[in-house]
Design an enzyme around this catalytic site. Structure first.
Site, PDB file in Angstrom:
ATOM      1  N   GLY A 141       0.632  -1.289  -0.043  1.00 52.02           N
ATOM      2  CA  GLY A 141       0.017   0.027  -0.225  1.00 52.02           C
ATOM      3  C   GLY A 141       0.668   1.104   0.001  1.00 52.02           C
ATOM      4  O   GLY A 141       1.462   1.519  -0.968  1.00 52.02           O
ATOM      5  N   GLY A 194     -14.791  -4.332   8.810  1.00 52.12           N
ATOM      6  CA  GLY A 194     -14.218  -3.837   7.482  1.00 52.12           C
ATOM      7  C   GLY A 194     -12.839  -3.983   7.219  1.00 52.12           C
ATOM      8  O   GLY A 194     -12.229  -3.610   6.316  1.00 52.12           O
ATOM      9  N   GLU A 197     -12.473  -9.039   4.227  1.00 52.21           N
ATOM     10  CA  GLU A 197     -13.654  -9.153   3.031  1.00 52.21           C
ATOM     11  C   GLU A 197     -14.402 -10.105   3.753  1.00 52.21           C
ATOM     12  O   GLU A 197     -14.336 -10.980   4.380  1.00 52.21           O
ATOM     13  CB  GLU A 197     -12.930  -9.670   1.784  1.00 52.21           C
ATOM     14  CG  GLU A 197     -11.632  -8.751   1.229  1.00 52.21           C
ATOM     15  CD  GLU A 197     -12.193  -7.688   0.778  1.00 52.21           C
ATOM     16  OE1 GLU A 197     -13.322  -7.576  -0.049  1.00 52.21           O
ATOM     17  OE2 GLU A 197     -11.486  -6.686   0.584  1.00 52.21           O
ATOM     18  N   LYS A 212       2.103 -10.211  -3.615  1.00 53.35           N
ATOM     19  CA  LYS A 212       3.166  -9.156  -3.369  1.00 53.35           C
ATOM     20  C   LYS A 212       4.334  -9.634  -3.281  1.00 53.35           C
ATOM     21  O   LYS A 212       5.415  -9.223  -3.848  1.00 53.35           O
ATOM     22  CB  LYS A 212       2.856  -8.600  -1.931  1.00 53.35           C
ATOM     23  CG  LYS A 212       1.262  -7.789  -2.061  1.00 53.35           C
ATOM     24  CD  LYS A 212       0.908  -7.525  -0.788  1.00 53.35           C
ATOM     25  CE  LYS A 212      -0.761  -6.971  -0.814  1.00 53.35           C
ATOM     26  NZ  LYS A 212      -1.231  -6.908   0.626  1.00 53.35           N
ATOM     27  N   GLY A 309      -6.012   0.636   2.272  1.00 53.81           N
ATOM     28  CA  GLY A 309      -6.899   2.080   2.979  1.00 53.81           C
ATOM     29  C   GLY A 309      -6.813   3.106   1.703  1.00 53.81           C
ATOM     30  O   GLY A 309      -5.721   3.145   1.045  1.00 53.81           O
TER      31      GLY A 309
HETATM   32  N1  LIG Z   1      -8.231  -1.366  -0.817  1.00 55.42           N
HETATM   33  C1  LIG Z   1      -7.090  -1.173  -0.670  1.00 55.42           C
HETATM   34  O1  LIG Z   1      -6.804  -0.855   0.460  1.00 55.42           O
HETATM   35  C2  LIG Z   1      -6.148  -1.767  -1.524  1.00 55.42           C
HETATM   36  C3  LIG Z   1      -4.802  -1.643  -1.164  1.00 55.42           C
HETATM   37  C4  LIG Z   1      -3.732  -1.733  -2.261  1.00 55.42           C
HETATM   38  C5  LIG Z   1      -4.231  -2.438  -3.563  1.00 55.42           C
HETATM   39  N2  LIG Z   1      -5.551  -2.496  -3.928  1.00 55.42           N
HETATM   40  C6  LIG Z   1      -5.846  -3.141  -5.131  1.00 55.42           C
HETATM   41  O2  LIG Z   1      -6.500  -2.038  -5.701  1.00 55.42           O
HETATM   42  C7  LIG Z   1      -7.644  -2.457  -6.487  1.00 55.42           C
HETATM   43  C8  LIG Z   1      -8.854  -2.092  -6.383  1.00 55.42           C
HETATM   44  O3  LIG Z   1      -9.236  -2.087  -4.971  1.00 55.42           O
HETATM   45  P1  LIG Z   1     -10.424  -1.669  -4.056  1.00 55.42           P
HETATM   46  O4  LIG Z   1     -10.103  -1.816  -2.856  1.00 55.42           O
HETATM   47  O5  LIG Z   1     -10.605  -0.060  -4.715  1.00 55.42           O
HETATM   48  O6  LIG Z   1     -11.463  -2.361  -4.924  1.00 55.42           O
HETATM   49  P2  LIG Z   1     -13.308  -1.947  -4.875  1.00 55.42           P
HETATM   50  O7  LIG Z   1     -13.509  -1.098  -3.779  1.00 55.42           O
HETATM   51  O8  LIG Z   1     -13.764  -3.336  -4.861  1.00 55.42           O
HETATM   52  O9  LIG Z   1     -13.529  -1.252  -6.177  1.00 55.42           O
HETATM   53  C9  LIG Z   1     -13.200  -1.945  -7.444  1.00 55.42           C
HETATM   54  C10 LIG Z   1     -13.765  -0.836  -8.464  1.00 55.42           C
HETATM   55  O10 LIG Z   1     -13.776  -1.559  -9.740  1.00 55.42           O
HETATM   56  C11 LIG Z   1     -15.114  -1.316 -10.451  1.00 55.42           C
HETATM   57  N3  LIG Z   1     -15.248  -2.519 -11.124  1.00 55.42           N
HETATM   58  C12 LIG Z   1     -15.444  -3.802 -10.849  1.00 55.42           C
HETATM   59  N4  LIG Z   1     -15.638  -4.505 -11.903  1.00 55.42           N
HETATM   60  C13 LIG Z   1     -15.811  -3.753 -12.824  1.00 55.42           C
HETATM   61  C14 LIG Z   1     -16.023  -3.920 -14.312  1.00 55.42           C
HETATM   62  N5  LIG Z   1     -16.340  -5.168 -14.890  1.00 55.42           N
HETATM   63  N6  LIG Z   1     -16.319  -3.075 -14.894  1.00 55.42           N
HETATM   64  C15 LIG Z   1     -15.963  -1.632 -14.585  1.00 55.42           C
HETATM   65  N7  LIG Z   1     -15.666  -1.394 -13.113  1.00 55.42           N
HETATM   66  C16 LIG Z   1     -15.785  -2.460 -12.724  1.00 55.42           C
HETATM   67  C17 LIG Z   1     -16.277  -1.357  -9.243  1.00 55.42           C
HETATM   68  O11 LIG Z   1     -17.418  -0.661  -9.714  1.00 55.42           O
HETATM   69  P3  LIG Z   1     -18.646  -0.165  -8.551  1.00 55.42           P
HETATM   70  O12 LIG Z   1     -17.900   0.805  -7.575  1.00 55.42           O
HETATM   71  O13 LIG Z   1     -19.771   0.487  -9.628  1.00 55.42           O
HETATM   72  O14 LIG Z   1     -18.933  -1.429  -7.997  1.00 55.42           O
HETATM   73  C18 LIG Z   1     -15.324  -0.610  -8.270  1.00 55.42           C
HETATM   74  O15 LIG Z   1     -15.454   0.944  -8.554  1.00 55.42           O
HETATM   75  C19 LIG Z   1      -7.249  -4.086  -6.699  1.00 55.42           C
HETATM   76  O16 LIG Z   1      -6.488  -4.547  -7.317  1.00 55.42           O
HETATM   77  C20 LIG Z   1      -6.880  -4.393  -5.118  1.00 55.42           C
HETATM   78  O17 LIG Z   1      -6.067  -5.476  -4.944  1.00 55.42           O
HETATM   79  C21 LIG Z   1      -6.417  -2.183  -2.976  1.00 55.42           C
END
Ligand SMILES: NC(=O)c1ccc[n+]([C@@H]2O[C@H](COP(=O)([O-])OP(=O)(O)OC[C@H]3O[C@@H](n4cnc5c(N)ncnc54)[C@H](OP(=O)(O)O)[C@@H]3O)[C@@H](O)[C@H]2O)c1
Length: 435
Positions: A141, A194, A197, A212, A309
Site C-alpha cells: 500500500g 471492515g 472481506e 506481493k 486503505g
Molecule cells: N483497498 C485497498 O486498500 C487496496 C490496497 C492496495 C491495493 N489494492 C488493489 O486496488 C485494486 C482496487 O481495489 P479496491 O479496494 O479499490 O476495490 P473496490 O473497492 O472493490 O473497487 C473496485 C472498483 O472497480 C469497479 N469494477 C469492478 N468490476 C468492474 C467492471 N467489470 N467494469 C467496470 N468497473 C468495475 C467497481 O465498480 P462499482 O464501484 O460500480 O462497483 C469499483 O469501483 C485491486 O487490485 C486491489 O487489490 C487495494
C-alpha cells in the site's frame, strides 16, 4: 508515447472507483497545486469507469466522461495514462491494461494479482512500446517499497527481502495475541470492522501476500515474476494456545513473505513464522505492513507503514502518476523485462531453520519417547520441550522446538508422528525465523 517533453496537463483515465479509485480522485483534487508545483504540470482526470454510475463516491464526476466499459475507456482518445483500479488477475482489469498499452498509454495499477500472474509479459509489452507501468500501490500500500528497492537500493545486490505483506492477517494475529481469542472469533470481528472481506480467503490463506512477494522478488533479484513457485500457507491453523507458547519461548507470530537467494536457488515462501520478540518486525502490529531488505552495501533497511486503505494506497498511485508527469522512467522491475534472468526456484524441502511443533497427545508413558524417536530417526535435534500440566489418559498439548534442520527431514518426522495412535490431532508446525 513519451510525455517527458510535454508541459500541458497529464491526462488520465481511471478505471475503478472503489476504495482506491475514489481515494485517488480525492487526493488529486486536494493536492492539485502541490502536484503542479512538484511536476510542473497538472494531472487532469478526463474519464472514469466503474460498474454503477449512480453510486455516490464522495467525488465530483460532473466534468469527467463516464464509461460503463473500462476496456472502452482504455481507448479514450487523448489520454496519456490509464489507471487500473478494478482488481483481479484476468477479465476487465487485464483487458483494460493490455488495450491501454496497445494504444500507447502508460499504465498505473494497484493490482497485485494481475502483476503476479502476468507482470513479466506486461512489462515486456510496455517497455517495447516505451511505456511505463507504475505499480507502487500493488505492494504494501502506502509504503514506497518498489521505489525503495528499485531506485533507492539500485546500487546493491539484494540477498533477502521479507515482510508483513497483509494487514488483515497482521491485524488478526495481533488481536489473537493481545486478547487471547481464537482465530474464527477475531476474523468475524475483523469482517464487521471492515478489515477483512466477506470472502477472506485470499488474505487469510496467504494468497494476497504471495502475489506481493512474487512482485517484490522480481524487483529485488531481477528475475521474472514467478508466482507459481511461491510456497503459500495461511493463518487458519494458528491457534490461541500457540501465542501463549510463543510468548513463553520468546517469540511473536507473524505471517511473513520471505524471498531469499540461497545455494539451492531463490526461495519464495509465505507462511506463519515465529520471530524473536526483539526483532524489529515483531513490533509491527495491527494493520501495519513492514518490509525488510538486505543489500550488500546498505545492509538492512526497514520500511514500515500502512499497507492498505484509501489514503495510503492513493498516495502510492499518485506517486507513480507524478513520475510519469515528470517524464521519469525506470524499467518496470528494475532491469529491462527482456533481461530479467531466469533463476532456479529453491524447493521448500531445502529450507533450513528451526521449528516449533505443537502436538495433542494422550498423556501416558512412552508417548514422548515415541515422538523423540521419530525426530531422532530423521536427525532432527530437539531444543526445548514444554508440557504444561498432566491429565493421565487424556489428550494434552505438548510443544517442542528444534535446532536448525532441513524442512524435508522435519516433514518426514511429522508424518511419522501424525501416524501414531496416541497423537490425536494433526501436528501443527510453525517455522522459526531468527532475523
Ligand atoms: N483497498 C485497498 O486498500 C487496496 C490496497 C492496495 C491495493 N489494492 C488493489 O486496488 C485494486 C482496487 O481495489 P479496491 O479496494 O479499490 O476495490 P473496490 O473497492 O472493490 O473497487 C473496485 C472498483 O472497480 C469497479 N469494477 C469492478 N468490476 C468492474 C467492471 N467489470 N467494469 C467496470 N468497473 C468495475 C467497481 O465498480 P462499482 O464501484 O460500480 O462497483 C469499483 O469501483 C485491486 O487490485 C486491489 O487489490 C487495494
Amino acid at each position: 508515447m513519451s510525455d517527458s517533453h510535454k508541459t500541458g496537463p497529464l491526462k488520465i483515465a481511471v478505471a475503478g472507483l472503489g476504495t482506491v479509485g475514489a481515494g485517488v480522485l480525492k487526493l488529486l483534487e486536494r493536492q492539485a497545486d502541490l502536484i503542479e508545483q512538484r511536476c510542473g504540470r497538472r494531472i487532469e482526470v478526463v474519464a472514469v469507469s466503474a460498474r454503477s454510475r449512480g453510486k455516490d463516491r464522495g467525488v465530483d464526476l460532473s466534468t469527467v466522461e463516464w464509461y460503463d466499459d473500462p476496456v472502452a475507456l482504455a481507448a479514450h482518445p487523448g489520454v496519456d495514462v490509464v489507471v487500473e483500479l478494478i482488481g483481479g488477475s484476468e477479465g476487465p482489469a487485464k483487458e483494460t491494461v493490455e488495450l491501454a498499452l496497445e494504444r500507447g498509454r502508460h499504465v498505473v495499477t494497484a493490482n497485485k494479482a494481475l502483476l503476479a500472474h502476468h507482470g513479466t509479459a506486461l512489462a515486456a509489452k510496455a517497455e517495447a512500446a516505451g511505456l511505463a507501468i507504475g505499480f507502487e500501490a500493488a505492494v504494501a500500500g502506502g509504503i514506497p517499497i518498489i521505489k525503495g528497492l528499485r531506485e533507492g537500493l539500485a546500487g546493491n545486490r539484494v540477498s533477502e527481502v521479507h515482510g508483513i505483506l497483509n494487514g488483515t492477517c497482521n491485524y488478526i494475529l495481533t488481536e489473537m495475541r493481545t486478547t487471547g481469542r481464537d482465530f474464527a472469533d477475531v476474523l468475524a470481528d475483523a469482517q464487521k470492522l471492515g478489515y477483512a472481506e466477506a470472502d477472506p480467503s485470499f488474505d487469510i490463506d496467504g494468497v494476497d501476500a504471495a502475489h506481493k512477494l512474487a512482485i517484490l522478488t522480481s524487483v529485488a533479484f531481477g528475475t521474472p515474476v514467478d508466482f507459481k513457485s511461491v510456497h503459500v500457507e495461511g493463518i487458519r491453523h494458528v491457534s490461541a494456545v500457540d501465542f501463549d507458547y510463543a510468548d513463553a519461548l520468546g517469540y511473536r507470530i507473524k505471517l511473513l513473505g520471505i524471498a531469499r537467494r540461497t545455494d539451492h536457488g531463490i526461495e519464495q515462501r509465505v507462511h506463519p513464522c515465529m520471530v524473536p520478540k526483539a526483532a524489529p518486525i515483531a513490533a509491527v502490529d495491527g494493520v501495519f505492513n513492514a518490509v525488510i531488505a538486505q543489500g550488500d552495501f546498505v545492509d538492512r533497511v526497514l520500511f514500515v507503514g500502512r499497507g492498505a486503505g484509501e489514503g495510503p494506497t492513493a498516495s502510492a498511485v499518485v506517486a507513480d502518476l507524478i513520475d510519469i508527469a515528470r517524464g521519469r522512467s525506470t524499467p518496470t522491475f528494475g532491469v529491462p523485462a527482456a533481461q530479467l534472468s531466469e533463476a532456479q526456484p529453491s524447493p521448500m524441502e531445502a529450507r533450513r531453520g528451526s521449528y516449533y511443533v505443537r502436538l495433542m497427545v494422550v498423556d501416558r508413558p512412552g508417548v514422548i519417547a515415541d515422538v523423540a524417536a521419530a525426530m531422532r530417526d530423521q536427525n532432527v535435534s530437539m531444543e526445548q520441550f514444554l508440557q504444561r500440566g498432566r491429565a493421565p489418559g487424556e489428550a494434552v498439548p505438548v510443544v517442542l522446538t528444534t535446532h536448525d534442520t532441513e524442512e524435508a527431514a522435519m516433514q518426514r518426522a511429522l508424518a511419522t508422528i501424525a501416524d501414531k495412535e496416541s497423537v490425536v490431532e494433526p501436528p501443527r508446525m510453525i517455522r522459526i525465523e531468527q532475523f
